[in-house]
Design a protein around this motif. Structure first.
Motif, PDB file in Angstrom:
ATOM      1  N   VAL A 121       0.835  -1.200   0.000  1.00 45.29           N
ATOM      2  CA  VAL A 121       0.000   0.000   0.000  1.00 45.29           C
ATOM      3  C   VAL A 121       0.867   1.246   0.000  1.00 45.29           C
ATOM      4  CG1 VAL A 121      -1.946  -1.124   1.127  1.00 45.29           C
ATOM      5  CG2 VAL A 121      -0.167  -0.050   2.528  1.00 45.29           C
ATOM      6  N   SER A 122       2.168   1.044   0.276  1.00 45.34           N
ATOM      7  CA  SER A 122       3.100   2.178   0.298  1.00 45.34           C
ATOM      8  C   SER A 122       4.514   1.666   0.086  1.00 45.34           C
ATOM      9  CB  SER A 122       3.018   2.914   1.635  1.00 45.34           C
ATOM     10  OG  SER A 122       3.999   3.935   1.719  1.00 45.34           O
ATOM     11  N   GLU A 123       5.320   2.453  -0.636  1.00 47.29           N
ATOM     12  CA  GLU A 123       6.741   2.155  -0.804  1.00 47.29           C
ATOM     13  C   GLU A 123       7.531   3.332  -0.251  1.00 47.29           C
ATOM     14  OE1 GLU A 123       7.746   1.080  -4.781  1.00 47.29           O
ATOM     15  OE2 GLU A 123       6.316  -0.583  -4.864  1.00 47.29           O
ATOM     16  N   GLU A 124       8.355   3.064   0.764  1.00 47.95           N
ATOM     17  CA  GLU A 124       9.059   4.116   1.475  1.00 47.95           C
ATOM     18  C   GLU A 124      10.485   4.309   0.959  1.00 47.95           C
ATOM     19  OE1 GLU A 124       7.357   5.912   3.836  1.00 47.95           O
ATOM     20  OE2 GLU A 124       5.667   4.672   3.158  1.00 47.95           O
ATOM     21  N   THR A 125      11.016   5.500   1.156  1.00 49.38           N
ATOM     22  CA  THR A 125      12.376   5.810   0.697  1.00 49.38           C
ATOM     23  C   THR A 125      13.444   5.457   1.723  1.00 49.38           C
ATOM     24  OG1 THR A 125      12.151   8.089   1.494  1.00 49.38           O
ATOM     25  CG2 THR A 125      11.576   7.657  -0.817  1.00 49.38           C
ATOM     26  N   ALA A 126      13.029   5.005   2.897  1.00 49.31           N
ATOM     27  CA  ALA A 126      13.965   4.552   3.929  1.00 49.31           C
ATOM     28  C   ALA A 126      13.266   3.508   4.774  1.00 49.31           C
ATOM     29  CB  ALA A 126      14.451   5.708   4.799  1.00 49.31           C
ATOM     30  N   VAL A 127      14.019   2.580   5.312  1.00 48.39           N
ATOM     31  CA  VAL A 127      13.438   1.496   6.099  1.00 48.39           C
ATOM     32  C   VAL A 127      12.735   2.021   7.348  1.00 48.39           C
ATOM     33  CG1 VAL A 127      15.522   1.034   7.455  1.00 48.39           C
ATOM     34  CG2 VAL A 127      13.926  -0.835   6.965  1.00 48.39           C
ATOM     35  N   THR A 128      13.175   3.157   7.855  1.00 46.54           N
ATOM     36  CA  THR A 128      12.525   3.734   9.033  1.00 46.54           C
ATOM     37  C   THR A 128      11.080   4.131   8.730  1.00 46.54           C
ATOM     38  OG1 THR A 128      13.613   5.816   8.415  1.00 46.54           O
ATOM     39  CG2 THR A 128      14.603   4.543  10.205  1.00 46.54           C
ATOM     40  N   GLY A 129      10.803   4.479   7.468  1.00 48.87           N
ATOM     41  CA  GLY A 129       9.433   4.823   7.091  1.00 48.87           C
ATOM     42  C   GLY A 129       8.524   3.615   7.146  1.00 48.87           C
ATOM     43  N   VAL A 130       9.041   2.456   6.748  1.00 48.14           N
ATOM     44  CA  VAL A 130       8.267   1.207   6.828  1.00 48.14           C
ATOM     45  C   VAL A 130       7.952   0.894   8.280  1.00 48.14           C
ATOM     46  CG1 VAL A 130       8.272  -1.263   6.354  1.00 48.14           C
ATOM     47  CG2 VAL A 130       9.310   0.318   4.710  1.00 48.14           C
ATOM     48  N   LEU A 131       8.957   0.938   9.103  1.00 47.48           N
ATOM     49  CA  LEU A 131       8.786   0.625  10.522  1.00 47.48           C
ATOM     50  C   LEU A 131       7.781   1.571  11.170  1.00 47.48           C
ATOM     51  CD1 LEU A 131       9.885  -1.261  12.745  1.00 47.48           C
ATOM     52  CD2 LEU A 131      11.532   0.539  13.296  1.00 47.48           C
ATOM     53  N   SER A 132       7.858   2.835  10.827  1.00 42.71           N
ATOM     54  CA  SER A 132       6.956   3.825  11.407  1.00 42.71           C
ATOM     55  C   SER A 132       5.502   3.537  11.053  1.00 42.71           C
ATOM     56  CB  SER A 132       7.337   5.228  10.922  1.00 42.71           C
ATOM     57  OG  SER A 132       6.425   6.194  11.386  1.00 42.71           O
ATOM     58  N   LYS A 133       5.240   3.142   9.806  1.00 42.73           N
ATOM     59  CA  LYS A 133       3.855   2.892   9.384  1.00 42.73           C
ATOM     60  C   LYS A 133       3.268   1.659  10.054  1.00 42.73           C
ATOM     61  CE  LYS A 133       3.400   5.677   5.347  1.00 42.73           C
ATOM     62  NZ  LYS A 133       2.831   5.839   3.996  1.00 42.73           N
ATOM     63  N   VAL A 134       4.095   0.667  10.340  1.00 38.54           N
ATOM     64  CA  VAL A 134       3.604  -0.498  11.072  1.00 38.54           C
ATOM     65  C   VAL A 134       3.399  -0.133  12.535  1.00 38.54           C
ATOM     66  CG1 VAL A 134       4.142  -2.855  11.809  1.00 38.54           C
ATOM     67  CG2 VAL A 134       4.699  -2.123   9.482  1.00 38.54           C
ATOM     68  N   HIS A 135       4.349   0.580  13.078  1.00 41.09           N
ATOM     69  CA  HIS A 135       4.289   0.971  14.496  1.00 41.09           C
ATOM     70  C   HIS A 135       3.071   1.842  14.800  1.00 41.09           C
ATOM     71  CE1 HIS A 135       5.560   2.207  18.461  1.00 41.09           C
ATOM     72  NE2 HIS A 135       5.632   3.473  18.081  1.00 41.09           N
ATOM     73  N   THR A 136       2.705   2.709  13.861  1.00 49.07           N
ATOM     74  CA  THR A 136       1.584   3.627  14.085  1.00 49.07           C
ATOM     75  C   THR A 136       0.245   3.059  13.628  1.00 49.07           C
ATOM     76  OG1 THR A 136       2.029   4.722  11.957  1.00 49.07           O
ATOM     77  CG2 THR A 136       3.056   5.670  13.934  1.00 49.07           C
ATOM     78  N   GLY A 137       0.235   1.817  13.124  1.00 48.09           N
ATOM     79  CA  GLY A 137      -1.015   1.184  12.718  1.00 48.09           C
ATOM     80  C   GLY A 137      -1.488   1.535  11.332  1.00 48.09           C
ATOM     81  N   GLN A 138      -0.633   2.182  10.541  1.00 45.62           N
ATOM     82  CA  GLN A 138      -1.027   2.521   9.175  1.00 45.62           C
ATOM     83  C   GLN A 138      -0.883   1.328   8.232  1.00 45.62           C
ATOM     84  OE1 GLN A 138       0.406   6.521   7.786  1.00 45.62           O
ATOM     85  NE2 GLN A 138       1.465   6.529   9.759  1.00 45.62           N
ATOM     86  N   ALA A 139      -0.233   0.277   8.694  1.00 48.09           N
ATOM     87  CA  ALA A 139      -0.093  -0.957   7.914  1.00 48.09           C
ATOM     88  C   ALA A 139      -0.061  -2.138   8.865  1.00 48.09           C
ATOM     89  CB  ALA A 139       1.179  -0.911   7.077  1.00 48.09           C
ATOM     90  N   ASP A 140      -0.478  -3.285   8.368  1.00 47.64           N
ATOM     91  CA  ASP A 140      -0.487  -4.502   9.191  1.00 47.64           C
ATOM     92  C   ASP A 140       0.876  -5.167   9.249  1.00 47.64           C
ATOM     93  OD1 ASP A 140      -3.311  -4.349   9.625  1.00 47.64           O
ATOM     94  OD2 ASP A 140      -3.615  -5.154   7.598  1.00 47.64           O
ATOM     95  N   ALA A 141       1.636  -5.029   8.174  1.00 49.17           N
ATOM     96  CA  ALA A 141       2.934  -5.698   8.097  1.00 49.17           C
ATOM     97  C   ALA A 141       3.902  -4.875   7.260  1.00 49.17           C
ATOM     98  CB  ALA A 141       2.783  -7.092   7.493  1.00 49.17           C
ATOM     99  N   GLY A 142       5.170  -5.116   7.482  1.00 42.52           N
ATOM    100  CA  GLY A 142       6.194  -4.436   6.702  1.00 42.52           C
ATOM    101  C   GLY A 142       7.459  -5.263   6.652  1.00 42.52           C
TER     102      GLY A 142
END
Length: 262
Positions: free
Chosen positions: A173-194
């Motif tokens: 649902v999203s492609e991030e420019t840094a791995v920290t962006g992936v982690l943040s979206k999972v941590h904040t509930g914006q995604a189920d998995a990363g």
């Protein structure tokens, strides 16, 4: 009268001597902060891949403690962003990327890159893994939203290779420019998995649940580090590289979840 003129002349010479001596002392003070041409006041600017945040923060602190309190400034970003910044003339003394391909793009702008660590991807979910994700294939199930890195950055390139190896087609649902962006979206509930690096999952602690898959562990990213050719602090920059690639750096990196250099 002649005697008084002689006394005045002597006193004036003595005063000038005191002033001259004081000037010498001040001049000596102005150079006392140097050693072998290296200004102790000089800071060090280190560009590092976002996945190195925790480890390089610790290493920067250790370096500062053992080098007279020298200030180590970290610029943490996706490897491709770091490469672009240096190509455009950004002021950097050391650069560490999350793959060899990114470092190679810098060509003669860096000196003698060395591999200092390795890393692999893993799956992270919300705490407790509410979607019951057990394998990589599960991130493609209906009702599961997944985020990954853009293929332009090392974590995304690794994910693409995993997909190629397994035949699993992740539709993020999203492609991030840094791995920290992936982690943040999972941590904040914006995604189920990363898909993030093992080291990022370790650093996140209990804020996420980690799901390993052998297919992910099979794709290994090697991390190179190098001094920047145009650095004005070359000796100090090399000392930082030596620390990272030596036993002191290896101990910190292992504690943070990195694999050994290969």
């Amino acid at each position: 009268m002649g005697r008084r003129r002689s006394t005045t002349s002597v006193r004036l010479s003595e005063s000038l001597g005191v002033v001259f001596a004081a000037a010498l002392v001040l001049a000596g003070c102005s150079t006392s902060g140097t050693e072998g041409g290296q200004d102790d006041e000089a800071g060090l600017t280190v560009f590092a891949a976002a996945s190195l945040k925790n480890s390089f923060t610790a290493l920067a602190d250790e370096f500062s403690e053992t080098h007279g309190g020298v200030d180590v400034s970290l610029n943490l970003d996706g490897s491709q962003a770091l490469v672009t910044q240096i190509e455009q003339g950004a002021d950097a003394d050391v650069v560490a990327t999350a793959d060899e391909k990114s470092m190679a793009k810098l060509g003669e702008k860096v000196a003698d890159p060395q591999i200092f660590a390795t890393n692999v991807l893993t799956i992270v979910t919300a705490p407790g893994n509410p979607k019951n994700i057990r394998t990589l294939a599960d991130v493609t199930k209906d009702g599961v939203t997944t985020v990954i890195c853009s293929v332009s950055v090392p974590c995304g390139s690794a994910a693409a290779l995993v997909e190629k190896n397994t035949g699993i087609d992740i539709k993020p649902v999203s492609e991030e420019t840094a791995v920290t962006g992936v982690l943040s979206k999972v941590h904040t509930g914006q995604a189920d998995a990363g898909l993030v690096y093992v080291t990022d999952a370790v650093g996140a602690g209990d804020s996420v649940t980690t799901v390993a898959d052998p297919a992910l562990a099979a794709v290994v990213n090697a991390y190179p580090i190098a001094t920047v050719a145009e650095s004005e602090n070359a000796p100090l920059a090399q000392q930082f590289v030596d620390m990272v690639t030596g036993a002191q750096g290896a101990a910190v990196l292992e504690r943070m979840g990195f694999g050994p250099a290969t």
